[in-house]
Scaffold this active site. Structure first.
Site, PDB file in Angstrom:
ATOM      1  CB  CYS A 194      -8.371  48.300  -3.571  1.00 49.97           C
ATOM      2  SG  CYS A 194      -9.958  48.926  -4.140  1.00 49.97           S
ATOM      3  CG  HIS A 250      -9.612  43.776  -2.631  1.00 47.86           C
ATOM      4  ND1 HIS A 250      -9.475  44.273  -1.345  1.00 47.86           N
ATOM      5  CD2 HIS A 250     -10.246  44.742  -3.346  1.00 47.86           C
ATOM      6  CE1 HIS A 250     -10.012  45.482  -1.284  1.00 47.86           C
ATOM      7  NE2 HIS A 250     -10.491  45.788  -2.482  1.00 47.86           N
ATOM      8  CD  GLU A 273      -7.657  41.675   0.359  1.00 47.44           C
ATOM      9  OE1 GLU A 273      -8.534  42.516   0.657  1.00 47.44           O
ATOM     10  OE2 GLU A 273      -6.820  41.855  -0.554  1.00 47.44           O
TER      11      GLU A 273
END
Length: 202
Positions: A101, A178, A180
């Protein structure tokens, strides 16, 4: 001893005029699931990256904050300055870097790409990569609109903005979603290239 993956942190204001370095808790579970042979090494912005570099296999530039290009405050300027120096070091030493990002935007800015405000990138959306369609999460208001000759566009959103790219010669990669968070690993092409670059440094 397990090798380290350095990871940049969000800068956040706190009470009593404090500024805190912080990392989303999802990164801990992400490392446990996907980077079990490495330990995360959160970077402190007052310690030059050159002091960390001898101990790391690679670097993740995490999300959070905006580039100073769009939010010219102390926090953004501090991250920009640190991550620019970090990228300079990684380019010289060929240390693998993955930007997430804001991290992808930082890499794009470092390599003189076009970054601009956009709409419709909060929430899940589709991208196209390697002739296939994928759905990823999305939490950004600025995007990479074109890349310089040093970078190769890999994944595109339906509005034509660039969601994923890699450097033509160096082990440097960027994704605008993202990885994660939930819904972040449907497309893994650039992630797998980053992992391969880490292995090649061992």
């Amino acid at each position: 001893m397990q090798p380290f993956i350095a990871i940049s942190q969000r800068l956040a204001p706190a009470a009593h005029n404090e500024v805190r370095e912080c990392l989303a808790s999802e990164w801990g579970s992400f490392f446990a699931r996907n980077l079990a042979s490495y330990l995360p090494l959160p970077l402190a912005y007052h310690i030059p990256f050159s002091q960390y570099a001898p101990f790391v296999q690679g670097v993740i530039l995490s999300g959070g904050n905006d580039l100073a290009l769009f939010c010219d405050d102390y926090l953004s300027r501090t991250r920009d300055s640190y991550e620019r120096d970090l990228l300079e070091h990684c380019v010289k030493k060929r240390i693998p870097v993955l930007g997430i990002c804001r991290g992808a935007q930082m890499i794009a800015q470092y390599f003189s790409c076009e970054i601009a405000p956009l709409q419709g990138h909060i929430g899940s959306h589709k991208l196209h990569a390697q002739g296939q369609e994928f759905r990823v999460n999305s939490f950004h208001n600025y995007g990479v609109m074109s890349v310089s000759s040093e970078l190769e566009s890999i994944a595109l959103a339906s509005d034509g903005s660039i969601e994923g790219f890699r450097h033509e010669r160096l082990p440097i990669f960027g994704v605008m979603w993202h990885i994660e968070r939930s819904g972040g690993m449907e497309y893994q092409g650039l992630w797998q290239r980053f992992l391969q670059a880490l292995k090649e440094r061992e």
